[in-house]
Design a protein around this motif. Sequence first.
Motif, short mmCIF file in Angstrom:
data_model
loop_
_atom_site.label_atom_id
_atom_site.label_comp_id
_atom_site.label_asym_id
_atom_site.label_seq_id
_atom_site.Cartn_x
_atom_site.Cartn_y
_atom_site.Cartn_z
N ASN A 20 9.25 14.28 15.24
CA ASN A 20 10.40 15.01 15.78
C ASN A 20 11.58 14.12 16.14
N ARG A 21 11.38 12.81 16.08
CA ARG A 21 12.45 11.82 16.34
C ARG A 21 13.12 12.06 17.69
N ASN A 22 12.29 12.13 18.73
CA ASN A 22 12.78 12.34 20.09
C ASN A 22 13.26 11.00 20.65
N LEU A 23 14.58 10.80 20.67
CA LEU A 23 15.13 9.51 21.11
C LEU A 23 14.93 9.30 22.61
N LYS A 24 15.06 10.36 23.39
CA LYS A 24 14.88 10.22 24.83
C LYS A 24 13.47 9.76 25.16
N LEU A 25 12.48 10.39 24.52
CA LEU A 25 11.10 10.00 24.76
C LEU A 25 10.84 8.59 24.26
N PHE A 26 11.48 8.22 23.14
CA PHE A 26 11.32 6.87 22.61
C PHE A 26 11.83 5.83 23.59
N ALA A 71 9.65 3.05 25.48
CA ALA A 71 10.01 1.65 25.28
C ALA A 71 10.27 0.95 26.62
N CYS A 72 10.98 1.63 27.52
CA CYS A 72 11.24 1.04 28.84
C CYS A 72 9.95 0.87 29.64
N GLY A 73 9.07 1.87 29.57
CA GLY A 73 7.80 1.76 30.28
C GLY A 73 6.93 0.62 29.77
N LEU A 74 6.81 0.52 28.44
CA LEU A 74 6.00 -0.56 27.87
C LEU A 74 6.64 -1.92 28.12
N GLY A 75 7.98 -1.97 28.10
CA GLY A 75 8.65 -3.23 28.41
C GLY A 75 8.42 -3.66 29.84
N ALA A 76 8.45 -2.70 30.77
CA ALA A 76 8.18 -3.03 32.17
C ALA A 76 6.74 -3.51 32.36
N ILE A 77 5.79 -2.83 31.69
CA ILE A 77 4.39 -3.25 31.79
C ILE A 77 4.21 -4.65 31.20
#
Length: 208
Positions: free
Chosen positions: A121-127, A131-137
């Motif tokens: 579905n190419r959901n940019l907001k969810l992407f 990405a921010c969550g994984l980057g913080a982890i």
Amino acid sequence: MGAPTPRPHRIDVRRALGGGSVADLLLWRRWLAGVALLLSSTATWFLFERAGYNLLSFVANTLFLLVLILFLWAKSAALLNRPLPPLPDLEVSEDSVAKAADVIVEWINHGLSIAREITVNRNLKLFFQVACGLGAISYIGSLFNFLTLVYIGVVLALSVPFVYNKYQDHINDKLCVAHSILQKQYKRFDECVLKKIPVPPSKEKKIE
């Protein structure tokens, strides 16, 4: 002047934590168990992180000591006509395995639904959120090792619910202000960046 922001209602923290003994432990209503958990976690962290003890050798030595104590207890009980060690039935029930499997399947399906939402579905907001969550982890993981993260998690679990339950009104006021600021920044980022990125139609829409 605009209308004042409505005051958020108080949350029953014990009910939000599921109630029962775990909630009482996290809210320090079972203070003896909380102290025992905190001291044991601190001792374990100090043993492996500061004293340099190896996890494998620690587990092996602990199991060896336990088996030796049980063996000597059983031998002395047979010689002195004493009762044997009160060992429980060491087996895993099918219900517990089924419940654990249901939880694992639910988490896996949730992760797959997120991946589908991003790729198909190419959901940019969810992407960007993922990405921010994984980057913080990843950043937090680069600062501490796994055992230190677990210890920090235990300390936070024993402190955050208790502090929030005691000072809930003041914390809710600050959180409302922070939430409104973050919403404004996210809307600005959405209008300036996300909505300007062209999104091609998905494969499902092409097939239709």
